[in-house]
Design a protein around this motif. Structure first.
Motif, PDB file in Angstrom:
ATOM      1  N   MET A   1       0.835  -1.286   0.042  1.00  0.00           N
ATOM      2  CA  MET A   1      -0.079  -0.069  -0.123  1.00  0.00           C
ATOM      3  C   MET A   1       0.917   1.084   0.000  1.00  0.00           C
ATOM      4  O   MET A   1       1.847   1.397   0.749  1.00  0.00           O
ATOM      5  CB  MET A   1      -0.688  -0.083   1.259  1.00  0.00           C
ATOM      6  CG  MET A   1      -1.600   1.180   1.362  1.00  0.00           C
ATOM      7  SD  MET A   1      -2.835   1.315   2.695  1.00  0.00           S
ATOM      8  CE  MET A   1      -2.111   1.046   4.117  1.00  0.00           C
ATOM      9  N   ALA A   2       0.522   2.129  -1.092  1.00  0.00           N
ATOM     10  CA  ALA A   2       1.370   3.360  -1.154  1.00  0.00           C
ATOM     11  C   ALA A   2       0.711   4.450  -0.468  1.00  0.00           C
ATOM     12  O   ALA A   2      -0.494   4.653  -0.937  1.00  0.00           O
ATOM     13  CB  ALA A   2       1.864   3.657  -2.372  1.00  0.00           C
ATOM     14  N   LEU A   3       1.123   5.137   0.458  1.00  0.00           N
ATOM     15  CA  LEU A   3       0.536   6.425   0.937  1.00  0.00           C
ATOM     16  C   LEU A   3       1.345   7.463   0.651  1.00  0.00           C
ATOM     17  O   LEU A   3       2.577   7.649   0.857  1.00  0.00           O
ATOM     18  CB  LEU A   3       0.613   6.265   2.543  1.00  0.00           C
ATOM     19  CG  LEU A   3      -0.379   4.934   3.058  1.00  0.00           C
ATOM     20  CD1 LEU A   3      -0.227   5.245   4.665  1.00  0.00           C
ATOM     21  CD2 LEU A   3      -1.740   5.168   2.360  1.00  0.00           C
ATOM     22  N   LEU A   4       0.774   8.562   0.188  1.00  0.00           N
ATOM     23  CA  LEU A   4       1.210   9.956  -0.228  1.00  0.00           C
ATOM     24  C   LEU A   4       0.852  10.712   0.796  1.00  0.00           C
ATOM     25  O   LEU A   4      -0.315  10.983   1.059  1.00  0.00           O
ATOM     26  CB  LEU A   4       0.952  10.460  -1.538  1.00  0.00           C
ATOM     27  CG  LEU A   4       1.150   9.563  -2.873  1.00  0.00           C
ATOM     28  CD1 LEU A   4       0.355  10.223  -4.063  1.00  0.00           C
ATOM     29  CD2 LEU A   4       2.559   9.210  -2.875  1.00  0.00           C
ATOM     30  N   LYS A   5       1.920  11.481   1.494  1.00  0.00           N
ATOM     31  CA  LYS A   5       1.452  12.396   2.728  1.00  0.00           C
ATOM     32  C   LYS A   5       1.966  13.670   2.729  1.00  0.00           C
ATOM     33  O   LYS A   5       2.986  13.848   2.096  1.00  0.00           O
ATOM     34  CB  LYS A   5       2.089  11.798   4.121  1.00  0.00           C
ATOM     35  CG  LYS A   5       1.516  10.417   4.449  1.00  0.00           C
ATOM     36  CD  LYS A   5       1.965   9.867   5.834  1.00  0.00           C
ATOM     37  CE  LYS A   5       1.400   8.495   5.986  1.00  0.00           C
ATOM     38  NZ  LYS A   5       1.618   8.094   7.431  1.00  0.00           N
ATOM     39  N   ASP A  28      -4.209   7.509  -0.033  1.00  0.00           N
ATOM     40  CA  ASP A  28      -4.002   6.166  -0.090  1.00  0.00           C
ATOM     41  C   ASP A  28      -4.054   5.814  -1.607  1.00  0.00           C
ATOM     42  O   ASP A  28      -5.172   5.524  -2.167  1.00  0.00           O
ATOM     43  CB  ASP A  28      -4.769   5.192   0.515  1.00  0.00           C
ATOM     44  CG  ASP A  28      -4.780   3.788   0.801  1.00  0.00           C
ATOM     45  OD1 ASP A  28      -3.953   3.130  -0.557  1.00  0.00           O
ATOM     46  OD2 ASP A  28      -5.050   3.030   1.489  1.00  0.00           O
ATOM     47  N   THR A  29      -3.028   5.446  -2.206  1.00  0.00           N
ATOM     48  CA  THR A  29      -2.949   5.206  -3.900  1.00  0.00           C
ATOM     49  C   THR A  29      -3.824   3.768  -4.058  1.00  0.00           C
ATOM     50  O   THR A  29      -4.124   3.865  -5.419  1.00  0.00           O
ATOM     51  CB  THR A  29      -1.567   5.212  -4.309  1.00  0.00           C
ATOM     52  OG1 THR A  29      -0.742   4.252  -3.637  1.00  0.00           O
ATOM     53  CG2 THR A  29      -1.094   6.602  -4.214  1.00  0.00           C
ATOM     54  N   ASP A  30      -3.605   2.998  -3.417  1.00  0.00           N
ATOM     55  CA  ASP A  30      -4.390   1.862  -3.722  1.00  0.00           C
ATOM     56  C   ASP A  30      -6.031   1.604  -3.558  1.00  0.00           C
ATOM     57  O   ASP A  30      -6.618   1.300  -4.330  1.00  0.00           O
ATOM     58  CB  ASP A  30      -3.747   0.492  -2.847  1.00  0.00           C
ATOM     59  CG  ASP A  30      -2.313   0.354  -3.016  1.00  0.00           C
ATOM     60  OD1 ASP A  30      -1.959   0.568  -4.099  1.00  0.00           O
ATOM     61  OD2 ASP A  30      -1.796  -0.337  -2.149  1.00  0.00           O
TER      62      ASP A  30
END
Length: 95
Positions: A1-5, A28-30
């Motif tokens: 799971m990729a998270l951009l913050k 949350d990109t997923d």
């Protein structure tokens, strides 16, 4: 799971009893989900260094409805205004 913050707000108080509060805009990109994450930490150096941490996630609208206008609220409003800024450019609009 990729998270951009993107951090919206951070505040740290006190030398002996430290209280930290941080709000972050998270994508949350997923799951394709955009939300605000709030982390609160309380560290008491006198009580054997005990640390209490809480993390909560909330919908952007719920975050903005919270009482008061914190630095985090102002930063989120600034980001939203930038994102939806009208440029007068109509290229790419569907008729």
């Amino acid at each position: 799971m990729a998270l951009l913050k993107r951090e919206l707000y951070r505040q740290v108080k006190g030398p002996e009893v430290t209280h930290a509060d941080r709000c972050t805009l998270v994508f949350d990109t997923d799951a394709k989900n955009l939300y605000v994450e709030r982390e609160v930490a309380h560290c008491d150096a006198g009580a054997a260094g005990s640390i209490e941490m809480q993390t909560a996630t909330m919908d952007i609208a719920d975050y903005l409805k919270q009482g008061g206008q914190t630095a985090g609220h102002r930063e989120l409003w600034r980001l939203l205004r930038t994102l939806f800024k009208e440029t007068g450019d109509t290229e790419g609009l569907i008729d």
